[in-house]
Scaffold this motif. Structure first.
Motif, PDB file in Angstrom:
ATOM      1  N   GLU A 248      25.321  24.183  49.087  1.00 52.08           N
ATOM      2  CA  GLU A 248      24.503  23.805  47.929  1.00 52.08           C
ATOM      3  C   GLU A 248      24.131  25.111  47.229  1.00 52.08           C
ATOM      4  OE1 GLU A 248      22.500  21.351  45.237  1.00 52.08           O
ATOM      5  OE2 GLU A 248      23.798  20.769  46.907  1.00 52.08           O
ATOM      6  N   PRO A 249      24.662  25.373  46.056  1.00 53.94           N
ATOM      7  CA  PRO A 249      24.504  26.713  45.476  1.00 53.94           C
ATOM      8  C   PRO A 249      23.109  26.988  44.947  1.00 53.94           C
ATOM      9  CG  PRO A 249      25.729  25.281  43.990  1.00 53.94           C
ATOM     10  CD  PRO A 249      25.555  24.514  45.265  1.00 53.94           C
ATOM     11  N   GLN A 250      22.724  28.253  45.010  1.00 55.85           N
ATOM     12  CA  GLN A 250      21.525  28.756  44.348  1.00 55.85           C
ATOM     13  C   GLN A 250      21.935  29.262  42.975  1.00 55.85           C
ATOM     14  OE1 GLN A 250      17.976  29.353  45.158  1.00 55.85           O
ATOM     15  NE2 GLN A 250      18.183  29.661  42.962  1.00 55.85           N
ATOM     16  N   LEU A 251      21.320  28.699  41.943  1.00 53.47           N
ATOM     17  CA  LEU A 251      21.657  29.105  40.578  1.00 53.47           C
ATOM     18  C   LEU A 251      20.852  30.340  40.207  1.00 53.47           C
ATOM     19  CD1 LEU A 251      23.359  28.293  38.095  1.00 53.47           C
ATOM     20  CD2 LEU A 251      21.327  27.126  37.233  1.00 53.47           C
ATOM     21  N   MET A 252      21.555  31.345  39.646  1.00 51.92           N
ATOM     22  CA  MET A 252      20.936  32.618  39.307  1.00 51.92           C
ATOM     23  C   MET A 252      21.453  33.088  37.950  1.00 51.92           C
ATOM     24  SD  MET A 252      21.252  34.434  43.072  1.00 51.92           S
ATOM     25  CE  MET A 252      19.708  35.337  42.991  1.00 51.92           C
ATOM     26  N   SER A 253      20.727  34.026  37.355  1.00 50.82           N
ATOM     27  CA  SER A 253      21.124  34.611  36.080  1.00 50.82           C
ATOM     28  C   SER A 253      21.293  36.117  36.239  1.00 50.82           C
ATOM     29  CB  SER A 253      20.085  34.332  34.992  1.00 50.82           C
ATOM     30  OG  SER A 253      20.021  32.962  34.683  1.00 50.82           O
ATOM     31  N   GLY A 307      15.040  41.366  41.009  1.00 52.40           N
ATOM     32  CA  GLY A 307      15.960  40.313  41.418  1.00 52.40           C
ATOM     33  C   GLY A 307      16.480  40.545  42.819  1.00 52.40           C
ATOM     34  N   GLN A 308      17.537  39.835  43.153  1.00 53.59           N
ATOM     35  CA  GLN A 308      18.169  39.948  44.465  1.00 53.59           C
ATOM     36  C   GLN A 308      19.420  40.815  44.349  1.00 53.59           C
ATOM     37  OE1 GLN A 308      20.531  36.659  46.662  1.00 53.59           O
ATOM     38  NE2 GLN A 308      18.446  36.498  47.466  1.00 53.59           N
ATOM     39  N   VAL A 309      19.629  41.687  45.330  1.00 56.01           N
ATOM     40  CA  VAL A 309      20.828  42.535  45.359  1.00 56.01           C
ATOM     41  C   VAL A 309      22.021  41.659  45.741  1.00 56.01           C
ATOM     42  CG1 VAL A 309      21.948  44.532  46.389  1.00 56.01           C
ATOM     43  CG2 VAL A 309      19.477  44.569  45.955  1.00 56.01           C
ATOM     44  N   ILE A 310      22.964  41.501  44.813  1.00 58.33           N
ATOM     45  CA  ILE A 310      24.136  40.658  45.072  1.00 58.33           C
ATOM     46  C   ILE A 310      25.414  41.466  45.231  1.00 58.33           C
ATOM     47  CG2 ILE A 310      23.148  38.654  43.913  1.00 58.33           C
ATOM     48  CD1 ILE A 310      25.000  39.404  41.491  1.00 58.33           C
ATOM     49  N   CYS A 311      25.371  42.751  44.849  1.00 61.88           N
ATOM     50  CA  CYS A 311      26.592  43.569  44.872  1.00 61.88           C
ATOM     51  C   CYS A 311      26.192  45.019  45.014  1.00 61.88           C
ATOM     52  CB  CYS A 311      27.371  43.331  43.569  1.00 61.88           C
ATOM     53  SG  CYS A 311      28.895  44.293  43.411  1.00 61.88           S
ATOM     54  N   LYS A 312      26.987  45.778  45.780  1.00 58.87           N
ATOM     55  CA  LYS A 312      26.721  47.210  45.927  1.00 58.87           C
ATOM     56  C   LYS A 312      28.033  47.980  45.929  1.00 58.87           C
ATOM     57  CE  LYS A 312      25.958  49.034  49.937  1.00 58.87           C
ATOM     58  NZ  LYS A 312      25.436  49.442  51.287  1.00 58.87           N
ATOM     59  N   ARG A 313      27.937  49.241  45.600  1.00 59.40           N
ATOM     60  CA  ARG A 313      29.111  50.105  45.618  1.00 59.40           C
ATOM     61  C   ARG A 313      29.618  50.251  47.041  1.00 59.40           C
ATOM     62  NH1 ARG A 313      32.002  53.532  42.559  1.00 59.40           N
ATOM     63  NH2 ARG A 313      32.829  55.428  43.511  1.00 59.40           N
ATOM     64  N   ALA A 329      18.741  37.150  39.201  1.00 61.34           N
ATOM     65  CA  ALA A 329      17.424  36.530  39.338  1.00 61.34           C
ATOM     66  C   ALA A 329      17.580  35.032  39.522  1.00 61.34           C
ATOM     67  CB  ALA A 329      16.562  36.824  38.115  1.00 61.34           C
ATOM     68  N   LYS A 330      16.779  34.446  40.386  1.00 60.58           N
ATOM     69  CA  LYS A 330      16.869  33.017  40.670  1.00 60.58           C
ATOM     70  C   LYS A 330      16.391  32.197  39.478  1.00 60.58           C
ATOM     71  CE  LYS A 330      16.212  33.560  45.655  1.00 60.58           C
ATOM     72  NZ  LYS A 330      15.363  33.253  46.825  1.00 60.58           N
TER      73      LYS A 330
END
Length: 337
Positions: A248-253, A307-313, A329-330
């Protein structure tokens, strides 16, 4: 309209057909040569046209595996409409295992609407937008973090809807895709999502892990979600369609201006946050170290947004302007539509 790319297969013919898009490429070793872009068309009866593409960036491998497996596994009796699959869309980049094409340094997902008589990557972009997307109702373009970035798990992306009706449709499709996170972001006219919108098709992207590797669990989630989405749209039926979506996905922007943190010097970076962390604007994100000047204090990089960290180098060496982190951000409530 005359195009420099020629398809070996008839994209309007019923049945399953596999071959290559021939992109003319004249070089010293092959004066009248062409580059082979793999393609499959599986068509039966009436229904939507659904494109699956991967290899837009050649160092993103998860999608190439998923798309290739679908070319083998899907038969015409499972299809209601048409499925077009391209596992190495920017073939020169995918063949070299590089993000951009070694022929023209072309980043395919930054070159739409393309140029019919341009460089090889521009020609591919033009063909995709004006021939393939002109046929399509849906396209899923499979991406990952590639060699330089690592995304947190399996993610999907779509453009911000333009109105309430489109929002309800997009949210329903994202729920059917069912990867753990769904990101909505602002249009960028040179990306394939904007190209699809210009051709009245809906485009969804994935970001499946990365760091130049392939993760088994992420790969399985990506395939399950894609097959479930194809079943939801009605283009695919039968035993390949899973009973449920992966999550069940969490929708974010994602905000293009504040949700990225960049290196401010050349050096070696030390992350001060990890994937999944919740961070605040102004919070220290990283330190840039200078081993060639060992008495120099490290430089601090801060987050511009929250926001939430979704990607990093994925790699330690950096230059000024390299992306270190991406945030999202949620958005609450919209997945209840």
């Amino acid at each position: 309209m005359l195009h420099t790319i020629k398809s070996e297969i008839d994209l309007d013919a019923p049945g399953k057909h596999v071959g290559y898009l021939r992109l003319p490429h004249s070089v010293h070793r092959s004066a009248y040569g062409w580059l082979p872009i793999p393609i499959a068309s599986i068509k039966r009866g009436e229904g939507p046209v659904f494109i699956v593409s991967a290899g837009s960036h050649g160092d993103e491998y998860e999608g190439q595996i998923i798309a290739s497996s679908l070319m083998r596994d899907i038969s015409p009796d499972m299809v209601n409409g048409q499925i077009i699959i391209l596992p190495m869309l920017n073939f020169p980049a995918a063949d070299a295992g590089t993000r951009t094409s070694p022929l023209d340094d072309g980043n395919l997902n930054r070159l739409f609407p393309g140029v019919q008589s341009g460089t090889p990557t521009q020609v591919i972009a033009h063909f995709v937008e004006h021939i393939l997307l002109a046929k399509a109702d849906y396209i899923v373009d499979l991406h990952s973090g590639g060699s330089s970035l690592l995304y947190d798990g399996a993610n999907m992306m779509a453009l911000e809807p333009r109105d309430a009706e489109e929002e309800a449709r997009v949210i329903g499709l994202l729920k059917a895709f069912g990867l753990p996170r769904a990101f909505l972001y602002q249009p960028n006219s040179v990306n394939i999502t904007a190209a699809a919108r210009r051709q009245n098709a809906l485009c969804f992207l994935t970001e499946l892990g990365g760091a130049g590797n392939v993760d088994k669990a992420i790969l399985q989630q990506g395939r399950q979600g894609l097959l479930h989405l194809m079943g939801f749209t009605g283009v695919l039926s039968g035993s390949l369609v899973p009973e449920s979506a992966p999550a069940e996905p969490q929708l974010m922007s994602i905000d293009r201006l504040t949700h990225y943190a960049y290196a401010n010097h050349r050096g070696i970076w030390e992350p001060l946050a990890q994937l999944g962390d919740e961070v605040q604007a102004g919070q220290p994100a990283a330190l840039i170290h200078f081993p060639d000047e060992p008495l120099r204090e490290p430089q601090v990089v801060t987050f511009d947004g929250s926001g939430q960290v979704i990607c990093k180098r994925a790699t330690a060496r950096v230059k000024r302007g390299d992306c270190l982190f991406q945030l999202a951000a949620k958005r609450l409530g919209l997945l209840d539509i």
